[in-house]
Write a protein that holds these residues in place. Sequence first.
Motif, PDB file in Angstrom:
ATOM      1  N   GLY A   1       0.834  -1.236  -0.022  1.00 50.53           N
ATOM      2  CA  GLY A   1       0.006   0.002   0.045  1.00 50.53           C
ATOM      3  C   GLY A   1       0.879   1.542   0.180  1.00 50.53           C
ATOM      4  N   ALA A   2       0.824   2.170  -1.200  1.00 46.33           N
ATOM      5  CA  ALA A   2       1.581   3.243  -1.075  1.00 46.33           C
ATOM      6  C   ALA A   2       0.691   4.501  -0.870  1.00 46.33           C
ATOM      7  CB  ALA A   2       2.315   3.374  -2.330  1.00 46.33           C
TER       8      ALA A   2
ATOM      9  N   GLN B   1       0.563   6.180   4.668  1.00 41.70           N
ATOM     10  CA  GLN B   1       1.055   5.691   5.732  1.00 41.70           C
ATOM     11  C   GLN B   1       2.104   4.380   5.277  1.00 41.70           C
ATOM     12  OE1 GLN B   1       0.191   6.970   8.277  1.00 41.70           O
ATOM     13  NE2 GLN B   1      -1.962   7.423   8.210  1.00 41.70           N
TER      14      GLN B   1
ATOM     15  N   GLU C   1       2.052  -1.197  -4.610  1.00 46.56           N
ATOM     16  CA  GLU C   1       0.880  -0.450  -4.648  1.00 46.56           C
ATOM     17  C   GLU C   1      -0.086  -0.960  -5.828  1.00 46.56           C
ATOM     18  OE1 GLU C   1      -0.937   2.021  -3.418  1.00 46.56           O
ATOM     19  OE2 GLU C   1      -2.365   1.676  -5.012  1.00 46.56           O
ATOM     20  N   GLN C   2      -1.241  -1.200  -5.805  1.00 50.55           N
ATOM     21  CA  GLN C   2      -2.098  -1.958  -6.858  1.00 50.55           C
ATOM     22  C   GLN C   2      -2.397  -1.083  -7.987  1.00 50.55           C
ATOM     23  OE1 GLN C   2      -6.044  -2.931  -4.990  1.00 50.55           O
ATOM     24  NE2 GLN C   2      -6.289  -1.169  -4.056  1.00 50.55           N
TER      25      GLN C   2
ATOM     26  N   HIS D   1      -3.019   8.125  -7.859  1.00 53.05           N
ATOM     27  CA  HIS D   1      -4.305   7.684  -8.174  1.00 53.05           C
ATOM     28  C   HIS D   1      -5.136   8.292  -7.092  1.00 53.05           C
ATOM     29  CE1 HIS D   1      -5.138   5.038  -4.853  1.00 53.05           C
ATOM     30  NE2 HIS D   1      -3.752   4.722  -4.716  1.00 53.05           N
TER      31      HIS D   1
ATOM     32  N   ARG E   1      -4.674  18.811   3.754  1.00 51.54           N
ATOM     33  CA  ARG E   1      -5.037  18.175   4.858  1.00 51.54           C
ATOM     34  C   ARG E   1      -4.794  18.946   5.895  1.00 51.54           C
ATOM     35  NH1 ARG E   1      -6.570  15.047   1.525  1.00 51.54           N
ATOM     36  NH2 ARG E   1      -6.745  12.782   1.317  1.00 51.54           N
TER      37      ARG E   1
ATOM     38  N   ALA F   1      -0.402  -1.970   5.111  1.00 51.08           N
ATOM     39  CA  ALA F   1      -0.943  -0.647   5.146  1.00 51.08           C
ATOM     40  C   ALA F   1      -1.965  -0.291   3.862  1.00 51.08           C
ATOM     41  CB  ALA F   1       0.088   0.366   4.921  1.00 51.08           C
ATOM     42  N   ALA F   2      -2.830  -1.064   3.730  1.00 52.45           N
ATOM     43  CA  ALA F   2      -3.815  -1.069   2.587  1.00 52.45           C
ATOM     44  C   ALA F   2      -4.951  -0.255   2.657  1.00 52.45           C
ATOM     45  CB  ALA F   2      -3.882  -2.471   2.209  1.00 52.45           C
TER      46      ALA F   2
ATOM     47  N   LEU G   1      -7.600  -8.081   2.698  1.00 53.35           N
ATOM     48  CA  LEU G   1      -6.068  -8.591   2.596  1.00 53.35           C
ATOM     49  C   LEU G   1      -5.864  -9.471   3.750  1.00 53.35           C
ATOM     50  CD1 LEU G   1      -4.145  -8.158   0.133  1.00 53.35           C
ATOM     51  CD2 LEU G   1      -3.393  -6.092   1.369  1.00 53.35           C
TER      52      LEU G   1
ATOM     53  N   GLY H   1      -5.626  10.438  10.006  1.00 57.97           N
ATOM     54  CA  GLY H   1      -4.312   9.847   9.963  1.00 57.97           C
ATOM     55  C   GLY H   1      -3.137  10.852   9.344  1.00 57.97           C
ATOM     56  N   PHE H   2      -3.490  11.658   8.315  1.00 57.49           N
ATOM     57  CA  PHE H   2      -2.569  12.188   7.595  1.00 57.49           C
ATOM     58  C   PHE H   2      -1.474  13.046   8.270  1.00 57.49           C
ATOM     59  CE2 PHE H   2      -0.471  14.050   4.020  1.00 57.49           C
ATOM     60  CZ  PHE H   2      -0.784  13.432   3.024  1.00 57.49           C
TER      61      PHE H   2
HETATM   62  C1  LIG Z   1     -11.532  13.671   2.482  1.00 58.88           C
HETATM   63  C2  LIG Z   1     -10.758  13.397   3.495  1.00 58.88           C
HETATM   64  C3  LIG Z   1     -10.189  14.607   4.332  1.00 58.88           C
HETATM   65  C4  LIG Z   1      -9.286  14.053   5.146  1.00 58.88           C
HETATM   66  N1  LIG Z   1      -8.895  14.941   6.089  1.00 58.88           N
HETATM   67  C5  LIG Z   1      -7.832  14.748   6.820  1.00 58.88           C
HETATM   68  C6  LIG Z   1      -7.041  16.173   7.554  1.00 58.88           C
HETATM   69  O1  LIG Z   1      -7.445  17.119   7.466  1.00 58.88           O
HETATM   70  N2  LIG Z   1      -6.156  15.592   8.439  1.00 58.88           N
HETATM   71  C7  LIG Z   1      -5.791  14.201   8.506  1.00 58.88           C
HETATM   72  O2  LIG Z   1      -4.902  14.062   9.392  1.00 58.88           O
HETATM   73  N3  LIG Z   1      -6.203  13.347   8.070  1.00 58.88           N
HETATM   74  C8  LIG Z   1      -7.224  13.602   7.201  1.00 58.88           C
HETATM   75  N4  LIG Z   1      -7.676  12.548   6.363  1.00 58.88           N
HETATM   76  C9  LIG Z   1      -7.371  11.099   6.468  1.00 58.88           C
HETATM   77  C10 LIG Z   1      -6.149  10.852   5.929  1.00 58.88           C
HETATM   78  O3  LIG Z   1      -6.021  11.233   4.596  1.00 58.88           O
HETATM   79  C11 LIG Z   1      -6.070   9.127   5.874  1.00 58.88           C
HETATM   80  O4  LIG Z   1      -6.060   8.946   7.319  1.00 58.88           O
HETATM   81  C12 LIG Z   1      -4.586   8.661   5.224  1.00 58.88           C
HETATM   82  O5  LIG Z   1      -4.900   9.180   4.033  1.00 58.88           O
HETATM   83  C13 LIG Z   1      -4.738   7.248   5.113  1.00 58.88           C
HETATM   84  O6  LIG Z   1      -3.720   6.747   4.529  1.00 58.88           O
HETATM   85  P1  LIG Z   1      -3.523   5.204   3.969  1.00 58.88           P
HETATM   86  O7  LIG Z   1      -2.081   5.157   3.567  1.00 58.88           O
HETATM   87  O8  LIG Z   1      -3.836   4.276   5.253  1.00 58.88           O
HETATM   88  O9  LIG Z   1      -4.734   4.864   3.062  1.00 58.88           O
HETATM   89  P2  LIG Z   1      -4.603   4.945   1.478  1.00 58.88           P
HETATM   90  O10 LIG Z   1      -3.977   6.390   1.003  1.00 58.88           O
HETATM   91  O11 LIG Z   1      -5.976   4.540   0.724  1.00 58.88           O
HETATM   92  O12 LIG Z   1      -3.367   4.023   1.037  1.00 58.88           O
HETATM   93  C14 LIG Z   1      -3.807   2.523   0.905  1.00 58.88           C
HETATM   94  C15 LIG Z   1      -3.080   2.183  -0.436  1.00 58.88           C
HETATM   95  O13 LIG Z   1      -3.184   0.691  -0.408  1.00 58.88           O
HETATM   96  C16 LIG Z   1      -3.284   0.196  -1.799  1.00 58.88           C
HETATM   97  N5  LIG Z   1      -3.536  -1.167  -1.648  1.00 58.88           N
HETATM   98  C17 LIG Z   1      -4.818  -1.555  -1.229  1.00 58.88           C
HETATM   99  N6  LIG Z   1      -4.849  -3.037  -1.335  1.00 58.88           N
HETATM  100  C18 LIG Z   1      -3.857  -3.212  -2.032  1.00 58.88           C
HETATM  101  C19 LIG Z   1      -3.270  -4.462  -2.633  1.00 58.88           C
HETATM  102  N7  LIG Z   1      -4.030  -5.838  -2.566  1.00 58.88           N
HETATM  103  N8  LIG Z   1      -2.068  -4.412  -3.107  1.00 58.88           N
HETATM  104  C20 LIG Z   1      -1.393  -3.428  -3.404  1.00 58.88           C
HETATM  105  N9  LIG Z   1      -1.602  -1.959  -2.913  1.00 58.88           N
HETATM  106  C21 LIG Z   1      -2.848  -2.149  -2.104  1.00 58.88           C
HETATM  107  C22 LIG Z   1      -4.250   1.148  -2.156  1.00 58.88           C
HETATM  108  O14 LIG Z   1      -4.617   1.248  -3.828  1.00 58.88           O
HETATM  109  C23 LIG Z   1      -3.841   2.577  -1.503  1.00 58.88           C
HETATM  110  O15 LIG Z   1      -3.113   3.283  -2.505  1.00 58.88           O
HETATM  111  C24 LIG Z   1      -8.656  12.854   5.491  1.00 58.88           C
HETATM  112  C25 LIG Z   1      -9.335  11.941   4.675  1.00 58.88           C
HETATM  113  C26 LIG Z   1     -10.209  12.034   3.664  1.00 58.88           C
HETATM  114  C27 LIG Z   1     -10.688  10.948   2.800  1.00 58.88           C
END
Ligand SMILES: Cc1cc2nc3c(=O)[nH]c(=O)nc-3n(C[C@H](O)[C@H](O)[C@H](O)COP(=O)(O)OP(=O)(O)OC[C@H]3O[C@@H](n4cnc5c(N)ncnc54)[C@H](O)[C@@H]3O)c2cc1C
Length: 396
Positions: A22-23, A26, A45-46, A51, A61, A205-206, A213, A356-357
């Motif tokens: 997961g890219a 996180q 990254e899938q 994307h 954020r 971190a998907a 998963l 989480g950002f």
């Molecule tokens: C509208 C919005 C506003 C927000 N505002 C804030 C804010 O103001 N402040 C703050 O701190 N946080 C904010 N957040 C939260 C923050 O953006 C998220 O907590 C954070 O982006 C989560 O990141 P992540 O890496 O866990 O998930 P993602 O960004 O979804 O990354 C997971 C990745 O894993 C990949 N993946 C999944 N399955 C597979 C697989 N089988 N094989 C390969 N790759 C895979 C996915 O394609 C994806 O790219 C906001 C979120 C949103 C949606």
Amino acid sequence: MRTDMAALSQPVQATYDAIVIGAGIQGSFTAYHLAQRHRNTLLLEQFILPHSRGSSHGQSRIIRSTYAQAVYARMMPDSFRLWQQLEAEASTSLYRQTGLVVLGPAGDPDLESCRRSLDGGEVLSATTLAQQFPGLRIHAGEVALWDGTGGVLFADRALRAVQDVFRRHGGTLRDGEKVLRIEPGTMVTVITSAGVYQAPRVIIAAGAWTGALVAPLGLCLPLQPLRIDVCYWRKKDPGSPDMGRASPCFITTGLSQTPHSVYGLPALEYPGLVKVCYHYGSPTDPEERDQAPPGAPRPSIALLSRFISSYLPGLETQPAVVETCLYTNTPDEDFILDRHPQYSNIIIGAGFSGHGFKLAPVVGKLLCEMSLDEEPSHSVAPFAITRFPNVLRAAL
Ligand SMILES: Cc1cc2nc3c(=O)[nH]c(=O)nc-3n(C[C@H](O)[C@H](O)[C@H](O)COP(=O)(O)OP(=O)(O)OC[C@H]3O[C@@H](n4cnc5c(N)ncnc54)[C@H](O)[C@@H]3O)c2cc1C
């Protein structure tokens, strides 16, 4: 192009010190910390990058020091420091300090906790708020807390920066490559749509796909993907400042008319359009997020329209642009940062519940430390999988 079946029957193509799945922000920060510690790391990254199908896309954020929960407030100084470090390494600016206002009823327990997290914090009276930020209103019995460290993180730019620095430290990023299966073992085997890889540690971190998963690994995590409406609102007077001279960010807490928080950021993505969103959404499947019929009711927009009439009267009450994004919520809205209960070299970071950002540099560091069996630099006890009942089931 290879088929999924072809990948399943391939021999191991490469061995790494660590594989991160997961890219998003996180996984990318986890991979960055591993690469900085000279671990040969593969980040998978899938989708083709960049994307917009997960949770980390978009341009902005909120970052802030204030937090109602002490556990996150304690991590924020480290997070600010690590964001600055990334800015220096990537030679780019990732943060604009705007200050942040927390709005809520006087005496609200979360507002009081936010105030404590700021060592008292400055409380603005309604008169001061009106003078400094004329676009933002509060009502009788409500107060505004000022967090001068608050501001905007440039999200897309930050994601690109952390991935660039990861690669510069020797990391391998393979996008457009979906992980199909994880086989536990002393060396964990990861089978993707294009290859087979092994490493002594794997970090998942998907995002919203994490539940799917880990299910074949016998884990049933209480993760609920939510579709979030990301709304941008036009100013009635295009020449007016967004919310005041300095255009701060804001969050609300404890307002009876909005069961979850409302938050706002000054215009950035679209000139003249202020981002104001509801911190909750509709349950969804990450594969079907964008399939809601165009006329389907969107309760968050009705709620936001009412909020804007009352608190941001300088904005039009219908959004000019609505986009979508994904949250992945846990029942208590706290993160999951833990090892798989049965396979200790599989580490999971999930359930960032829409906040989480800002903490991603610290989350990545903790996931990296856990995977290397180092003492985590912050307590991870509040993020244990075992706080939820019945998470283990027979592996599929
Ligand atoms: C509208 C919005 C506003 C927000 N505002 C804030 C804010 O103001 N402040 C703050 O701190 N946080 C904010 N957040 C939260 C923050 O953006 C998220 O907590 C954070 O982006 C989560 O990141 P992540 O890496 O866990 O998930 P993602 O960004 O979804 O990354 C997971 C990745 O894993 C990949 N993946 C999944 N399955 C597979 C697989 N089988 N094989 C390969 N790759 C895979 C996915 O394609 C994806 O790219 C906001 C979120 C949103 C949606």
